[in-house]
Design a protein around this motif. Structure first.
Motif, PDB file in Angstrom:
ATOM      1  N   ARG A  56       0.852  -1.196   0.000  1.00  0.00           N
ATOM      2  CA  ARG A  56       0.000   0.000   0.000  1.00  0.00           C
ATOM      3  C   ARG A  56       0.880   1.236   0.000  1.00  0.00           C
ATOM      4  O   ARG A  56       1.805   1.340   0.797  1.00  0.00           O
ATOM      5  CB  ARG A  56      -0.895   0.024   1.238  1.00  0.00           C
ATOM      6  CG  ARG A  56      -1.932   1.165   1.242  1.00  0.00           C
ATOM      7  CD  ARG A  56      -2.593   1.347   2.597  1.00  0.00           C
ATOM      8  NE  ARG A  56      -1.736   2.077   3.537  1.00  0.00           N
ATOM      9  CZ  ARG A  56      -1.247   1.556   4.666  1.00  0.00           C
ATOM     10  NH1 ARG A  56      -1.523   0.301   4.990  1.00  0.00           N
ATOM     11  NH2 ARG A  56      -0.474   2.276   5.457  1.00  0.00           N
ATOM     12  N   LEU A  57       0.586   2.164  -0.915  1.00  0.00           N
ATOM     13  CA  LEU A  57       1.269   3.444  -0.953  1.00  0.00           C
ATOM     14  C   LEU A  57       0.225   4.542  -0.762  1.00  0.00           C
ATOM     15  O   LEU A  57      -0.719   4.650  -1.562  1.00  0.00           O
ATOM     16  CB  LEU A  57       2.002   3.638  -2.290  1.00  0.00           C
ATOM     17  CG  LEU A  57       3.097   2.617  -2.625  1.00  0.00           C
ATOM     18  CD1 LEU A  57       3.667   2.889  -4.002  1.00  0.00           C
ATOM     19  CD2 LEU A  57       4.193   2.635  -1.571  1.00  0.00           C
ATOM     20  N   ASP A  58       0.359   5.321   0.287  1.00  0.00           N
ATOM     21  CA  ASP A  58      -0.623   6.354   0.614  1.00  0.00           C
ATOM     22  C   ASP A  58      -0.328   7.628  -0.176  1.00  0.00           C
ATOM     23  O   ASP A  58       0.814   8.101  -0.221  1.00  0.00           O
ATOM     24  CB  ASP A  58      -0.595   6.663   2.107  1.00  0.00           C
ATOM     25  CG  ASP A  58      -0.919   5.434   2.951  1.00  0.00           C
ATOM     26  OD1 ASP A  58      -1.780   4.646   2.517  1.00  0.00           O
ATOM     27  OD2 ASP A  58      -0.291   5.252   4.018  1.00  0.00           O
ATOM     28  N   THR A  59      -1.378   8.188  -0.806  1.00  0.00           N
ATOM     29  CA  THR A  59      -1.261   9.445  -1.532  1.00  0.00           C
ATOM     30  C   THR A  59      -2.412  10.357  -1.125  1.00  0.00           C
ATOM     31  O   THR A  59      -3.412   9.884  -0.542  1.00  0.00           O
ATOM     32  CB  THR A  59      -1.308   9.226  -3.055  1.00  0.00           C
ATOM     33  OG1 THR A  59      -2.666   9.006  -3.468  1.00  0.00           O
ATOM     34  CG2 THR A  59      -0.453   8.033  -3.475  1.00  0.00           C
ATOM     35  N   PRO A  60      -2.349  11.663  -1.419  1.00  0.00           N
ATOM     36  CA  PRO A  60      -3.453  12.573  -1.067  1.00  0.00           C
ATOM     37  C   PRO A  60      -4.779  12.214  -1.734  1.00  0.00           C
ATOM     38  O   PRO A  60      -5.843  12.594  -1.246  1.00  0.00           O
ATOM     39  CB  PRO A  60      -2.937  13.944  -1.558  1.00  0.00           C
ATOM     40  CG  PRO A  60      -1.449  13.807  -1.554  1.00  0.00           C
ATOM     41  CD  PRO A  60      -1.181  12.395  -1.927  1.00  0.00           C
ATOM     42  N   GLN A  61      -4.721  11.465  -2.837  1.00  0.00           N
ATOM     43  CA  GLN A  61      -5.961  11.102  -3.538  1.00  0.00           C
ATOM     44  C   GLN A  61      -6.448   9.693  -3.179  1.00  0.00           C
ATOM     45  O   GLN A  61      -7.441   9.217  -3.723  1.00  0.00           O
ATOM     46  CB  GLN A  61      -5.752  11.195  -5.043  1.00  0.00           C
ATOM     47  CG  GLN A  61      -5.478  12.614  -5.536  1.00  0.00           C
ATOM     48  CD  GLN A  61      -5.389  12.697  -7.043  1.00  0.00           C
ATOM     49  OE1 GLN A  61      -5.848  11.807  -7.761  1.00  0.00           O
ATOM     50  NE2 GLN A  61      -4.806  13.772  -7.546  1.00  0.00           N
ATOM     51  N   GLY A  62      -5.763   9.024  -2.267  1.00  0.00           N
ATOM     52  CA  GLY A  62      -6.125   7.670  -1.890  1.00  0.00           C
ATOM     53  C   GLY A  62      -4.936   6.732  -2.033  1.00  0.00           C
ATOM     54  O   GLY A  62      -3.854   7.142  -2.476  1.00  0.00           O
ATOM     55  N   ALA A  63      -5.148   5.507  -1.675  1.00  0.00           N
ATOM     56  CA  ALA A  63      -4.042   4.538  -1.652  1.00  0.00           C
ATOM     57  C   ALA A  63      -3.874   3.843  -2.994  1.00  0.00           C
ATOM     58  O   ALA A  63      -4.856   3.473  -3.649  1.00  0.00           O
ATOM     59  CB  ALA A  63      -4.274   3.509  -0.557  1.00  0.00           C
TER      60      ALA A  63
END
Length: 310
Positions: free
Chosen positions: A241-248
């Motif tokens: 899982r890579l977390d980003t401001p737009q979702g994972a």
């Protein structure tokens, strides 16, 4: 064609190889490298089988070194070299030399193997299990341009990674890293499709899996963000899982064959992400003989600390 030699020498083994090639009508070898496998009787069969399959892509001379130690009350064993030669259909597209070292000869493996190396060709050393503490300075490792270990076979796989990092030399590699090639390719492609800033992440796997640890270190090293290690029932690595401001951004592989690629704002996709065989891993390693700087950087990477909350 198979030939067995008892109480022999490296010179006699070399001459027997030439005679065997002549007997099958192939006086020249056409081999591109030498693969030296240092193993024991327990792991020899699987290692030879994998190397033979890999040799169909990389014709090579496979030299298997098995050190026979004496057991029981009489621990002194006659110093002796026994050899088994396989040429032609019994050896894939190359040649196989199985050397069994007895007695004092077990401490002179490098001298025994040196005369049998393919002239003017690269040498790769592989330890399927029980790798030396410092592969580059081992007798057989010192002969090789590429040295392959497998942290997964160690009693403590994660400690083995730290030991590899402490003694790393250009040319060292580990099958725990090779197993990650499809994962790294898929994650890199996902980041190309969604070039979003990553704030954190997680790698999910069975406990103490060295490939999962290397994958987490690689992500931390490349992205500069903390990556959590999450234990699951496996098999091996089951998700990232890579977390980003737009979702994972997620890759989920619960069964070891197919994975779901989940990108923010895009439909989920099913991709092939199978657990590869030992032969496939060795074949990949034999394709490159230069230093793997990405592996070295990931191996030596230190955990990235999450920023303190306000």
């Amino acid at each position: 064609m198979r030939t067995e030699l008892t109480d022999t020498t490296s010179g006699k083994v070399d001459r027997a190889l030439l005679e065997a090639r002549r007997a099958i009508g192939s006086p020249t070898s056409g081999l591109v490298l030498t693969l030296v496998i240092a193993t024991d009787e327990e792991h020899a069969y699987d290692a030879i089988r994998a190397a033979t399959e890999a040799s169909r892509e990389h014709p090579c001379r496979i030299i298997v070194v098995i050190k026979r130690t004496a057991r029981g009350p009489h621990k002194l064993r006659q110093t002796r070299l026994d050899a088994e030669l396989r040429v032609g259909s019994d050896a894939g597209t190359g040649e196989i030399v199985v050397l069994r070292l007895h007695g004092a000869l077990t401490g002179q493996a490098g001298s025994v193997v040196l005369p049998l190396l393919v002239p003017d060709a690269p040498v790769v050393a592989w330890w399927p299990a029980d790798a030396p503490a410092d592969p580059a300075r081992d007798q057989l490792g010192a002969l090789a341009q590429r040295r392959i270990t497998d942290a997964e076979a160690a009693a403590d796989p994660l400690a083995a990674l730290d030991e590899r990092a402490a003694v790393y030399e250009p040319g060292d590699t580990d099958l725990a890293w090779t197993r990650l090639t499809p994962w790294r390719s898929l994650l890199a492609a996902a980041m190309d499709q969604k070039p979003l800033p990553v704030t954190g992440g997680a790698v999910e796997s069975e406990p103490d899996n060295p490939s999962a640890e290397l994958l987490a270190r690689w992500l931390e090293d490349r992205l500069g963000v903390p990556v959590e290690r999450v234990a699951t029932a496996g098999p091996v690595v089951t998700g990232v899982r890579l977390d980003t401001p737009q979702g994972a951004i997620r890759v989920d592989r619960p069964d070891g064959a197919l994975a779901a690629l989940i990108l923010p704002g895009s439909p989920d996709r099913t991709v092939a992400l199978k657990i590869r065989s030992l032969a496939e891993l060795i074949a990949e390693e034999l394709r490159r003989l230069d230093a793997d700087e990405v592996y070295a950087s990931a191996l030596r990477s230190r955990p990235v600390q999450a920023p303190a909350s306000a």
